[in-house]
Design a protein around this motif. Structure first.
Motif, PDB file in Angstrom:
ATOM      1  N   ALA A  63      -5.178   9.981   5.786  1.00 44.11           N
ATOM      2  CA  ALA A  63      -4.619   9.219   4.417  1.00 44.11           C
ATOM      3  C   ALA A  63      -3.277   8.225   4.863  1.00 44.11           C
ATOM      4  O   ALA A  63      -2.787   7.841   4.047  1.00 44.11           O
ATOM      5  CB  ALA A  63      -4.256  10.238   3.346  1.00 44.11           C
ATOM      6  N   TYR A  64      -2.719   8.666   5.863  1.00 43.61           N
ATOM      7  CA  TYR A  64      -1.560   8.243   6.314  1.00 43.61           C
ATOM      8  C   TYR A  64      -1.602   7.116   7.493  1.00 43.61           C
ATOM      9  O   TYR A  64      -2.172   7.280   8.389  1.00 43.61           O
ATOM     10  CB  TYR A  64      -0.554   8.929   6.772  1.00 43.61           C
ATOM     11  CG  TYR A  64       0.019  10.114   5.844  1.00 43.61           C
ATOM     12  CD1 TYR A  64       1.240   9.853   5.219  1.00 43.61           C
ATOM     13  CD2 TYR A  64      -0.931  11.423   5.620  1.00 43.61           C
ATOM     14  CE1 TYR A  64       1.546  11.050   4.161  1.00 43.61           C
ATOM     15  CE2 TYR A  64      -0.474  12.285   4.531  1.00 43.61           C
ATOM     16  CZ  TYR A  64       0.557  12.026   3.954  1.00 43.61           C
ATOM     17  OH  TYR A  64       0.993  13.139   2.918  1.00 43.61           O
ATOM     18  N   GLU A 169       3.532  14.776  -1.390  1.00 42.34           N
ATOM     19  CA  GLU A 169       2.958  13.847  -0.108  1.00 42.34           C
ATOM     20  C   GLU A 169       4.064  13.727   0.745  1.00 42.34           C
ATOM     21  O   GLU A 169       4.042  12.568   1.618  1.00 42.34           O
ATOM     22  CB  GLU A 169       2.205  12.650  -0.846  1.00 42.34           C
ATOM     23  CG  GLU A 169       0.965  13.029  -1.477  1.00 42.34           C
ATOM     24  CD  GLU A 169       0.135  11.959  -1.752  1.00 42.34           C
ATOM     25  OE1 GLU A 169       0.857  10.691  -1.846  1.00 42.34           O
ATOM     26  OE2 GLU A 169      -0.930  12.049  -2.158  1.00 42.34           O
ATOM     27  N   ARG A 170       4.997  14.577   0.880  1.00 36.11           N
ATOM     28  CA  ARG A 170       5.849  14.566   2.042  1.00 36.11           C
ATOM     29  C   ARG A 170       5.296  15.174   3.351  1.00 36.11           C
ATOM     30  O   ARG A 170       4.662  16.260   3.099  1.00 36.11           O
ATOM     31  CB  ARG A 170       7.258  15.073   1.770  1.00 36.11           C
ATOM     32  CG  ARG A 170       7.826  14.504   0.825  1.00 36.11           C
ATOM     33  CD  ARG A 170       8.572  12.846   0.923  1.00 36.11           C
ATOM     34  NE  ARG A 170       7.524  11.870   0.262  1.00 36.11           N
ATOM     35  CZ  ARG A 170       7.537  10.847   0.587  1.00 36.11           C
ATOM     36  NH1 ARG A 170       8.635  10.149   1.275  1.00 36.11           N
ATOM     37  NH2 ARG A 170       6.810   9.848   0.101  1.00 36.11           N
ATOM     38  N   ARG A 194      -5.196  11.670  16.871  1.00 40.94           N
ATOM     39  CA  ARG A 194      -5.963  11.161  15.755  1.00 40.94           C
ATOM     40  C   ARG A 194      -7.093  11.826  15.176  1.00 40.94           C
ATOM     41  O   ARG A 194      -8.240  11.968  15.620  1.00 40.94           O
ATOM     42  CB  ARG A 194      -6.465   9.866  16.269  1.00 40.94           C
ATOM     43  CG  ARG A 194      -6.969   8.837  15.094  1.00 40.94           C
ATOM     44  CD  ARG A 194      -7.339   7.590  15.442  1.00 40.94           C
ATOM     45  NE  ARG A 194      -7.688   6.707  14.181  1.00 40.94           N
ATOM     46  CZ  ARG A 194      -8.123   5.508  14.085  1.00 40.94           C
ATOM     47  NH1 ARG A 194      -7.831   4.696  15.388  1.00 40.94           N
ATOM     48  NH2 ARG A 194      -8.411   4.865  13.090  1.00 40.94           N
ATOM     49  N   VAL A 195      -6.684  12.820  14.484  1.00 46.06           N
ATOM     50  CA  VAL A 195      -7.847  13.789  13.950  1.00 46.06           C
ATOM     51  C   VAL A 195      -7.448  13.854  12.287  1.00 46.06           C
ATOM     52  O   VAL A 195      -6.212  13.967  11.885  1.00 46.06           O
ATOM     53  CB  VAL A 195      -7.510  15.387  14.471  1.00 46.06           C
ATOM     54  CG1 VAL A 195      -7.968  15.294  15.900  1.00 46.06           C
ATOM     55  CG2 VAL A 195      -6.088  15.621  14.261  1.00 46.06           C
ATOM     56  N   ASP A 196      -8.491  13.499  11.533  1.00 47.18           N
ATOM     57  CA  ASP A 196      -8.402  13.675  10.166  1.00 47.18           C
ATOM     58  C   ASP A 196      -8.356  15.181   9.528  1.00 47.18           C
ATOM     59  O   ASP A 196      -9.430  15.739   9.036  1.00 47.18           O
ATOM     60  CB  ASP A 196      -9.384  12.989   9.471  1.00 47.18           C
ATOM     61  CG  ASP A 196      -9.134  12.400   7.933  1.00 47.18           C
ATOM     62  OD1 ASP A 196      -8.164  12.787   7.462  1.00 47.18           O
ATOM     63  OD2 ASP A 196     -10.164  12.291   7.311  1.00 47.18           O
ATOM     64  N   ALA A 197      -7.285  15.623   9.786  1.00 49.54           N
ATOM     65  CA  ALA A 197      -6.780  17.296   9.726  1.00 49.54           C
ATOM     66  C   ALA A 197      -5.925  17.604   8.877  1.00 49.54           C
ATOM     67  O   ALA A 197      -5.297  16.569   8.334  1.00 49.54           O
ATOM     68  CB  ALA A 197      -7.342  18.020  10.677  1.00 49.54           C
TER      69      ALA A 197
END
Length: 208
Positions: A63-64, A169-170, A194-197
């Motif tokens: 999400a970042y 969301e910090r 780069r892992v969406d974890a």
């Protein structure tokens, strides 16, 4: 530039987490080339916590945007804090930075059990960081107290500092090192795998 990253596979894993390792898979002698097997958790070594680490519906790293991990940092010296001592909200300065780097000196204990008796942020200090728009970096395994034989009934229960930060969301950078060299204001780059974890190891580097 200053390297703020522990070597992956060094040190001790956080209590209850799997250890990280880098072991040979193919060797030059046997195979004519080298390949290593890397095993780690999303919170091994110097790493970043995303909200999904502790929040059921929290954002993952995906999400970042990548530029989020390039920080304008303010370093605060908390090396006077002792073992398992709470760092209060009054130690959190008001600046125009977007990352507060909390220097406790505890990275000197990397690799021994004393590392888990680090100072920690109070819930109020973490909430002040969130209110001021700071992500947070610490040279310790956690912004909250870690499990240890020296834990006491006076330690806060659960993960209140994590919740105060991640709930806003910090991001939280943990197990950073080499902070004594840093000036009060600097840049920090801490790009995760780069892992969406819920988190990932980072290579953290600072510059003036």
């Amino acid at each position: 530039m200053w390297d703020l990253t522990h070597e992956l596979g060094s040190g001790l894993p956080y209590p209850g987490d799997p250890p990280a390792s880098v072991t040979p898979h193919a060797t030059f002698e046997a195979d004519g080339y080298r390949v290593a097997d890397v095993a780690c958790s999303t919170h091994s070594g110097t790493h970043v916590d995303a909200p999904a680490h502790l929040l059921e519906d929290g954002a993952t790293l995906g999400a970042y945007d990548v530029e989020t991990f390039a920080f304008d940092a303010r370093v605060v010296d908390c090396t006077d804090a002792g073992a398992r001592e709470a760092i209060p909200a009054g130690r959190v300065p008001e600046t125009d930075a977007d990352l507060l780097v909390v220097r406790t000196g505890w990275s000197e204990h990397w690799g021994d059990e004393q590392y888990f008796d680090h100072p920690y942020l109070t819930a109020a200090a973490a909430a002040r960081c969130a209110d001021l728009g700071y992500h947070v970096a610490v040279d310790a395994p956690s912004v909250d107290p870690s499990p240890s034989p020296n834990a006491s009934d006076g330690d806060p229960a659960g993960y209140p500092a994590h919740h105060a930060l991640l709930g806003d969301e910090r991001l939280i950078l943990e197990n950073v090192t080499n902070l004594r060299a840093l000036p009060e204001r600097c840049t920090v780059r801490a790009f995760p795998l780069r892992v969406d974890a819920d988190g990932a190891p980072v290579r953290a580097v600072a510059g003036d």
